[in-house]
Design a protein around this motif. Structure first.
Motif, PDB file in Angstrom:
ATOM      1  N   VAL A  58       0.845  -1.202   0.000  1.00 41.89           N
ATOM      2  CA  VAL A  58       0.000   0.000   0.000  1.00 41.89           C
ATOM      3  C   VAL A  58       0.879   1.250   0.000  1.00 41.89           C
ATOM      4  O   VAL A  58       0.624   2.207  -0.735  1.00 41.89           O
ATOM      5  N   ARG A  59       1.915   1.251   0.835  1.00 45.52           N
ATOM      6  CA  ARG A  59       2.828   2.411   0.887  1.00 45.52           C
ATOM      7  C   ARG A  59       3.546   2.616  -0.442  1.00 45.52           C
ATOM      8  O   ARG A  59       3.683   3.746  -0.907  1.00 45.52           O
ATOM      9  N   LYS A  60       4.028   1.527  -1.048  1.00 45.46           N
ATOM     10  CA  LYS A  60       4.711   1.638  -2.339  1.00 45.46           C
ATOM     11  C   LYS A  60       3.779   2.204  -3.393  1.00 45.46           C
ATOM     12  O   LYS A  60       4.172   3.051  -4.188  1.00 45.46           O
ATOM     13  N   GLU A  61       2.533   1.744  -3.404  1.00 44.87           N
ATOM     14  CA  GLU A  61       1.559   2.235  -4.382  1.00 44.87           C
ATOM     15  C   GLU A  61       1.262   3.716  -4.141  1.00 44.87           C
ATOM     16  O   GLU A  61       1.149   4.489  -5.093  1.00 44.87           O
ATOM     17  N   ALA A  62       1.166   4.126  -2.885  1.00 40.03           N
ATOM     18  CA  ALA A  62       0.908   5.539  -2.568  1.00 40.03           C
ATOM     19  C   ALA A  62       2.052   6.416  -3.076  1.00 40.03           C
ATOM     20  O   ALA A  62       1.823   7.494  -3.627  1.00 40.03           O
ATOM     21  N   VAL A  63       3.289   5.955  -2.920  1.00 41.52           N
ATOM     22  CA  VAL A  63       4.454   6.702  -3.410  1.00 41.52           C
ATOM     23  C   VAL A  63       4.414   6.784  -4.927  1.00 41.52           C
ATOM     24  O   VAL A  63       4.648   7.839  -5.511  1.00 41.52           O
ATOM     25  N   ARG A  64       4.084   5.664  -5.586  1.00 40.91           N
ATOM     26  CA  ARG A  64       4.017   5.639  -7.049  1.00 40.91           C
ATOM     27  C   ARG A  64       2.972   6.639  -7.555  1.00 40.91           C
ATOM     28  O   ARG A  64       3.238   7.408  -8.482  1.00 40.91           O
ATOM     29  N   ILE A  65       1.818   6.654  -6.921  1.00 42.03           N
ATOM     30  CA  ILE A  65       0.746   7.570  -7.336  1.00 42.03           C
ATOM     31  C   ILE A  65       1.161   9.021  -7.103  1.00 42.03           C
ATOM     32  O   ILE A  65       0.942   9.880  -7.955  1.00 42.03           O
ATOM     33  N   LYS A  66       1.798   9.281  -5.982  1.00 43.89           N
ATOM     34  CA  LYS A  66       2.247  10.647  -5.681  1.00 43.89           C
ATOM     35  C   LYS A  66       3.262  11.117  -6.729  1.00 43.89           C
ATOM     36  O   LYS A  66       3.187  12.246  -7.213  1.00 43.89           O
ATOM     37  N   GLU A  67       4.192  10.234  -7.077  1.00 43.03           N
ATOM     38  CA  GLU A  67       5.192  10.586  -8.088  1.00 43.03           C
ATOM     39  C   GLU A  67       4.538  10.819  -9.448  1.00 43.03           C
ATOM     40  O   GLU A  67       4.903  11.741 -10.173  1.00 43.03           O
ATOM     41  N   LYS A  68       3.559   9.996  -9.792  1.00 43.95           N
ATOM     42  CA  LYS A  68       2.855  10.161 -11.071  1.00 43.95           C
ATOM     43  C   LYS A  68       2.121  11.495 -11.098  1.00 43.95           C
ATOM     44  O   LYS A  68       2.180  12.209 -12.100  1.00 43.95           O
ATOM     45  N   HIS A  69       1.460  11.848 -10.008  1.00 41.23           N
ATOM     46  CA  HIS A  69       0.763  13.139  -9.955  1.00 41.23           C
ATOM     47  C   HIS A  69       1.746  14.298 -10.079  1.00 41.23           C
ATOM     48  O   HIS A  69       1.453  15.295 -10.746  1.00 41.23           O
ATOM     49  N   ALA A  70       2.908  14.168  -9.459  1.00 38.33           N
ATOM     50  CA  ALA A  70       3.923  15.225  -9.552  1.00 38.33           C
ATOM     51  C   ALA A  70       4.413  15.355 -10.996  1.00 38.33           C
ATOM     52  O   ALA A  70       4.585  16.473 -11.506  1.00 38.33           O
ATOM     53  N   GLU A  71       4.648  14.217 -11.651  1.00 35.82           N
ATOM     54  CA  GLU A  71       5.073  14.254 -13.059  1.00 35.82           C
ATOM     55  C   GLU A  71       4.002  14.881 -13.938  1.00 35.82           C
ATOM     56  O   GLU A  71       4.303  15.703 -14.816  1.00 35.82           O
ATOM     57  N   ASP A  72       2.741  14.500 -13.718  1.00 41.37           N
ATOM     58  CA  ASP A  72       1.635  15.059 -14.505  1.00 41.37           C
ATOM     59  C   ASP A  72       1.527  16.567 -14.292  1.00 41.37           C
ATOM     60  O   ASP A  72       1.314  17.315 -15.247  1.00 41.37           O
ATOM     61  N   ALA A  73       1.681  17.003 -13.049  1.00 41.46           N
ATOM     62  CA  ALA A  73       1.601  18.433 -12.742  1.00 41.46           C
ATOM     63  C   ALA A  73       2.755  19.181 -13.402  1.00 41.46           C
ATOM     64  O   ALA A  73       2.576  20.272 -13.951  1.00 41.46           O
ATOM     65  N   ALA A  74       3.948  18.592 -13.373  1.00 42.29           N
ATOM     66  CA  ALA A  74       5.108  19.233 -14.004  1.00 42.29           C
ATOM     67  C   ALA A  74       4.909  19.327 -15.513  1.00 42.29           C
ATOM     68  O   ALA A  74       5.220  20.351 -16.131  1.00 42.29           O
ATOM     69  N   ARG A  75       4.361  18.256 -16.106  1.00 45.02           N
ATOM     70  CA  ARG A  75       4.101  18.256 -17.540  1.00 45.02           C
ATOM     71  C   ARG A  75       3.056  19.320 -17.898  1.00 45.02           C
ATOM     72  O   ARG A  75       3.217  20.056 -18.869  1.00 45.02           O
ATOM     73  N   ALA A  76       2.019  19.432 -17.093  1.00 43.75           N
ATOM     74  CA  ALA A  76       0.969  20.427 -17.343  1.00 43.75           C
ATOM     75  C   ALA A  76       1.527  21.839 -17.201  1.00 43.75           C
ATOM     76  O   ALA A  76       1.203  22.733 -17.995  1.00 43.75           O
ATOM     77  N   ALA A  77       2.391  22.049 -16.211  1.00 38.97           N
ATOM     78  CA  ALA A  77       3.000  23.364 -16.022  1.00 38.97           C
ATOM     79  C   ALA A  77       3.890  23.712 -17.203  1.00 38.97           C
ATOM     80  O   ALA A  77       3.912  24.865 -17.677  1.00 38.97           O
ATOM     81  N   GLU A  78       4.634  22.743 -17.693  1.00 34.93           N
ATOM     82  CA  GLU A  78       5.510  22.957 -18.845  1.00 34.93           C
ATOM     83  C   GLU A  78       4.686  23.297 -20.080  1.00 34.93           C
ATOM     84  O   GLU A  78       5.037  24.205 -20.827  1.00 34.93           O
ATOM     85  N   GLN A  79       3.579  22.611 -20.268  1.00 42.89           N
ATOM     86  CA  GLN A  79       2.726  22.894 -21.427  1.00 42.89           C
ATOM     87  C   GLN A  79       2.084  24.277 -21.309  1.00 42.89           C
ATOM     88  O   GLN A  79       1.903  24.969 -22.303  1.00 42.89           O
ATOM     89  N   ALA A  80       1.785  24.701 -20.080  1.00 36.30           N
ATOM     90  CA  ALA A  80       1.207  26.026 -19.892  1.00 36.30           C
ATOM     91  C   ALA A  80       2.220  27.103 -20.216  1.00 36.30           C
ATOM     92  O   ALA A  80       1.861  28.177 -20.735  1.00 36.30           O
ATOM     93  N   ARG A  81       3.497  26.846 -19.906  1.00 40.73           N
ATOM     94  CA  ARG A  81       4.548  27.833 -20.194  1.00 40.73           C
ATOM     95  C   ARG A  81       4.870  27.877 -21.684  1.00 40.73           C
ATOM     96  O   ARG A  81       5.249  28.917 -22.209  1.00 40.73           O
ATOM     97  N   ASN A  82       4.801  26.753 -22.344  1.00 44.24           N
ATOM     98  CA  ASN A  82       5.155  26.670 -23.764  1.00 44.24           C
ATOM     99  C   ASN A  82       3.995  26.120 -24.590  1.00 44.24           C
ATOM    100  O   ASN A  82       4.058  25.002 -25.095  1.00 44.24           O
ATOM    101  N   PRO A  83       2.956  26.902 -24.753  1.00 43.90           N
ATOM    102  CA  PRO A  83       1.826  26.398 -25.555  1.00 43.90           C
ATOM    103  C   PRO A  83       2.230  26.278 -27.022  1.00 43.90           C
ATOM    104  O   PRO A  83       2.977  27.094 -27.558  1.00 43.90           O
ATOM    105  N   ARG A  84       1.713  25.253 -27.638  1.00 43.71           N
ATOM    106  CA  ARG A  84       2.029  25.047 -29.062  1.00 43.71           C
ATOM    107  C   ARG A  84       1.057  25.855 -29.904  1.00 43.71           C
ATOM    108  O   ARG A  84      -0.136  25.856 -29.669  1.00 43.71           O
ATOM    109  N   SER A  85       1.585  26.507 -30.891  1.00 36.43           N
ATOM    110  CA  SER A  85       0.767  27.397 -31.726  1.00 36.43           C
ATOM    111  C   SER A  85      -0.040  26.630 -32.717  1.00 36.43           C
ATOM    112  O   SER A  85       0.312  25.758 -33.379  1.00 36.43           O
TER     113      SER A  85
END
Length: 138
Positions: A111-138
């Protein structure tokens, strides 16, 4: 106009839960009264001898027993542990390492390992979304 600040109080059961102790093992005056937030803070900052002894020796409430054994509260129930345990009983269980305890510890580790995996995935998704917001494709 003067404002009056009411002192916030809590039931002894709530205070015991916040202190991490088993209510029925506390002194009668604690069980029968109400506890203000300032009294709770004082108990946490400078615990009296009875509180130190309860925290050290128990009996401990289920959340504390579960944490000391490295299992969930539901895992305790599945293992047949429904009563508060003392520190000595918890240590004996650890030494005995019954099959249910080994299984529940393994489950909790997953359960703990899965919680860490999900937290890391959410952090990656948030970072990807932030990057896309900074560099929108025309």
């Amino acid at each position: 106009m003067t404002s009056h600040q009411n002192t916030q109080t809590m039931k002894p059961a709530t205070a015991a839960k916040k202190l991490g102790v088993y209510l029925e093992a506390t002194p009668a005056e604690f069980q029968e009264g109400v506890v203000s937030r300032s009294e709770l803070s004082a108990l946490q900052a400078d615990p009296p001898q009875w509180l130190q002894d309860l925290r050290r020796n128990g009996p401990h409430p289920r959340p504390v027993v579960a944490a000391k054994l490295g299992v969930s509260i539901a895992g305790l129930a599945r293992g047949g542990v429904t009563e508060p345990l003392t520190t000595e009983q918890i240590e004996a269980l650890k030494q005995e390492a019954p099959e249910w305890l080994q299984k529940e510890r393994a489950t909790q580790a997953e359960v703990r390992k899965e919680a860490v995996r999900i937290k890391e995935k959410h952090a990656e998704d948030a970072a990807r979304a932030a990057e896309q917001a900074r560099n929108p494709r025309s």
